[in-house]
Design a protein around this motif. Structure first.
Motif, PDB file in Angstrom:
ATOM      1  N   TRP A 253       1.137  -1.706   0.125  1.00 33.01           N
ATOM      2  CA  TRP A 253      -0.448   0.027   0.171  1.00 33.01           C
ATOM      3  C   TRP A 253       0.779   1.211   0.446  1.00 33.01           C
ATOM      4  CZ3 TRP A 253      -4.402  -0.629   3.764  1.00 33.01           C
ATOM      5  CH2 TRP A 253      -5.169  -1.515   4.070  1.00 33.01           C
ATOM      6  N   LEU A 254       0.699   2.071  -1.195  1.00 28.86           N
ATOM      7  CA  LEU A 254       1.585   3.308  -1.286  1.00 28.86           C
ATOM      8  C   LEU A 254       0.960   4.617  -0.973  1.00 28.86           C
ATOM      9  CD1 LEU A 254       3.268   1.507  -4.472  1.00 28.86           C
ATOM     10  CD2 LEU A 254       4.826   1.410  -2.254  1.00 28.86           C
ATOM     11  N   ARG A 255       1.710   5.564  -0.469  1.00 25.53           N
ATOM     12  CA  ARG A 255       1.042   7.082  -0.761  1.00 25.53           C
ATOM     13  C   ARG A 255       1.699   7.425  -1.351  1.00 25.53           C
ATOM     14  NH1 ARG A 255      -2.434   8.850   4.791  1.00 25.53           N
ATOM     15  NH2 ARG A 255      -3.852  10.367   4.045  1.00 25.53           N
ATOM     16  N   ARG A 256       1.155   8.671  -2.157  1.00 28.46           N
ATOM     17  CA  ARG A 256       1.967   9.672  -2.163  1.00 28.46           C
ATOM     18  C   ARG A 256       3.248  10.614  -1.037  1.00 28.46           C
ATOM     19  NH1 ARG A 256       1.357  10.040  -8.229  1.00 28.46           N
ATOM     20  NH2 ARG A 256      -0.069   9.780  -8.543  1.00 28.46           N
ATOM     21  N   SER A 257       4.420  10.591  -1.807  1.00 27.51           N
ATOM     22  CA  SER A 257       4.773  11.353  -0.997  1.00 27.51           C
ATOM     23  C   SER A 257       4.605  12.991  -0.422  1.00 27.51           C
ATOM     24  CB  SER A 257       6.480  11.780  -1.244  1.00 27.51           C
ATOM     25  OG  SER A 257       7.051  10.533  -1.658  1.00 27.51           O
TER      26      SER A 257
END
Length: 538
Positions: free
Chosen positions: A534-538
């Motif tokens: 699961w990724l989130r924009r930096s």
């Protein structure tokens, strides 16, 4: 959570005889479950579904109900059920109970009355009794078979020894099918629904919801019956079932608190399944196509797209599930050479799965599932990464499938093994005496709750963190958009999260401009094979 709680809930399935035993007889019970409810709160789930705890001779582990309004002494009594519902609500958990409407036990008073009353009586009209074929009625009324193996009909014998009528049982011989064209049956179940709604339950999981209505005339069907194949036939998914669920919807709507119905309907066509979810029928239905999928990226993209589109068309959420009490645990399914290929039991004579590989894929599959919009079901023990017990000795098997198939199919015992709570306790902490109704494999010791809870990297901790993030970020009520990331990658955006699952592909670089929020295994700057991030924009 939304106002309609069932739209994005995470619901935990308890199989009562295998969850927690309070009295030491080796069988889980309701007091044991009450004592463990805080565990579910700590895990973070929203609700709990209990498989049947009704009075039953246990020919099919409680799915042969002798009294829908009584608790079997194996599990406690009615006051325990009331205390369970109360305590769950105090802890913020909603409660679903199993409803088994296709058949009763042959020991139910309705069936006993039908036997006593004889052919042509109103009592017999509650079930599917028929005269046999042939000059002496010695042939079954049609060629239907039982899901558990063998004929789907059994002939009665009168007290004086005279051969009599036949009765239909799509399941075990001790599970006669009800006739849902009969108004007495419909009224009786209105009463059963109200009985439990009055006790405070928040809804019902409806067993084999697609089977209640049979085609007029009960025509022959030249195919072996299998509950889990999603196939058609005159005994499955008949249009008349929808009248029943519209009636039930009206009953549930008499009560406050947004009571819910979830269908166990093995219907392969997503558009047909969605018919159960129209606004005046059920709320949700298990997505068994998702559960049944091979470990294959293209398959997942196709199933997710088609099932969500069908459900969206009727305004319903999609309900995701990977394991339950009827199928091989997904750790072991995904560890086969054809990963995900088996859901009907694995025994010592079958291919033995690689559970280490299977667990890696199971963890990845779980994060894929929990990243999707809709509701999700967790089967007890999957949060521990439990595998199937594939080496259970034949002489200990109890599933009627094993006996009625004449030992051709091992059945479902392997996914129903008692839960390991404490690695160093007798019976792994399931029972104060160490008794267990089925033996636990040695592999369960290292997977016990006390070995995993709050431990960084454990499967339990991954589930807890995923459920918490899912709620915090509103993923259950989110909007999903596909992301192109290669043939072996299932990738989509849901709200602020990008979910990426590498299904059998080579490791690939993670996209730039994103931070890892959660992962199914340790990751650095690339997504490993059989992993989800699961990724989130930096």
């Amino acid at each position: 959570m939304t106002a309609q709680w069932w739209r994005d809930a995470v619901i935990y399935q308890i199989y009562p005889r295998s969850f927690a035993d309070s009295d030491g007889d080796g069988y889980g019970d309701l007091p044991g479950a009450i004592d463990r409810l805080q565990y579910l709160v700590n895990l973070g789930v929203d609700a709990v579904w209990f498989s049947p705890f009704y009075k039953s001779p246990m020919a099919d582990a409680g799915y042969d109900v002798a009294d829908y309004e009584a608790v079997d002494p194996l599990f406690g009594d009615l006051s325990d059920a009331e205390r369970l519902i109360r305590r769950a609500h105090e802890l913020g958990l909603r409660v679903l109970v199993d409803l088994v409407p296709n058949h009763t036990s042959d020991e139910h008073r309705w069936f006993q009355a039908a036997l006593a009353a004889g052919p042509g009586s109103p009592e017999r009209e509650m079930y599917l009794f028929r005269d046999g074929k042939g000059p002496d009625g010695s042939e079954p009324p049609n060629n239907w078979t039982s899901v558990f193996g063998g004929k789907g009909w059994t002939r009665l014998t009168a007290p004086d020894g005279t051969p009599e009528q036949w009765y239909l049982h799509l399941f075990d011989i001790k599970q006669p099918d009800l006739d849902w064209s009969n108004e007495r049956v419909r009224e009786a179940f209105d009463g059963v629904l109200r009985f439990w709604l009055d006790k405070g339950v928040d809804g019902f999981r409806v067993d084999v919801a697609h089977s209640l209505v049979k085609a007029d005339g009960l025509p022959d069907f030249d195919a072996e019956q299998a509950l889990l194949d999603g196939g058609g036939g005159p005994m499955w998914d008949q249009d008349g079932v929808h009248d029943i669920y519209r009636r039930w919807r009206k009953v549930l709507d008499e009560y406050d608190g947004d009571r819910t119905l979830v269908a166990e309907a093995w219907v392969a066509d997503p558009e047909r399944l969605a018919l159960y979810l129209r606004p005046d029928e059920m709320n949700t239905a298990f997505n068994f196509q998702f559960l049944d999928s091979r470990w294959d990226a293209a398959s997942y993209r196709d199933i997710i797209t088609r099932t969500m589109a069908a459900d969206d068309a009727v305004g319903a959420p999609t309900t995701w599930v990977l394991s339950n009490h009827d199928v091989v645990r997904h750790v072991s399914r995904f560890g086969l050479s054809d990963p995900g290929s088996s859901h009907e039991g694995l025994g010592i004579r079958d291919e033995q799965p690689d559970n280490e590989v299977g667990l890696r894929r199971a963890r990845a599959g779980t994060l894929l599932m929990l990243g999707l919009p809709g509701s999700a079901y967790i089967y007890q023990g999957e949060e521990l990464g439990l595998p199937e017990h594939t080496t259970l000795p034949d002489e200990l098997r109890q599933d009627p499938t094993w006996f009625r198939s004449e030992h051709a199919h091992v059945g479902r015992d392997g996914c129903r093994i008692p839960i390991p709570w404490e690695a160093d306790a007798p019976g792994l902490g399931f029972s104060p005496t160490g008794e267990t109704w089925l033996p636990q494999p040695e592999s369960y010791r290292a997977l016990a709750v006390d070995q995993q809870i709050d431990q960084p990297g454990s499967t339990w901790t991954m589930y807890r963190d995923a459920i918490a993030l899912r709620r915090q970020l509103g993923l259950g009520s989110g909007e999903m958009t596909w992301v192109e990331a290669g043939d072996d990658i299932v990738a989509f955006d849901n709200g602020p999260i990008r979910v990426m699952t590498n299904v059998l592909g080579a490791p690939m670089p993670l996209p730039e401009g994103f931070d890892v929020v959660l992962s199914s295994m340790p990751v650095d700057d690339e997504l490993p094979t059989d992993a989800t991030v699961w990724l989130r924009r930096s």
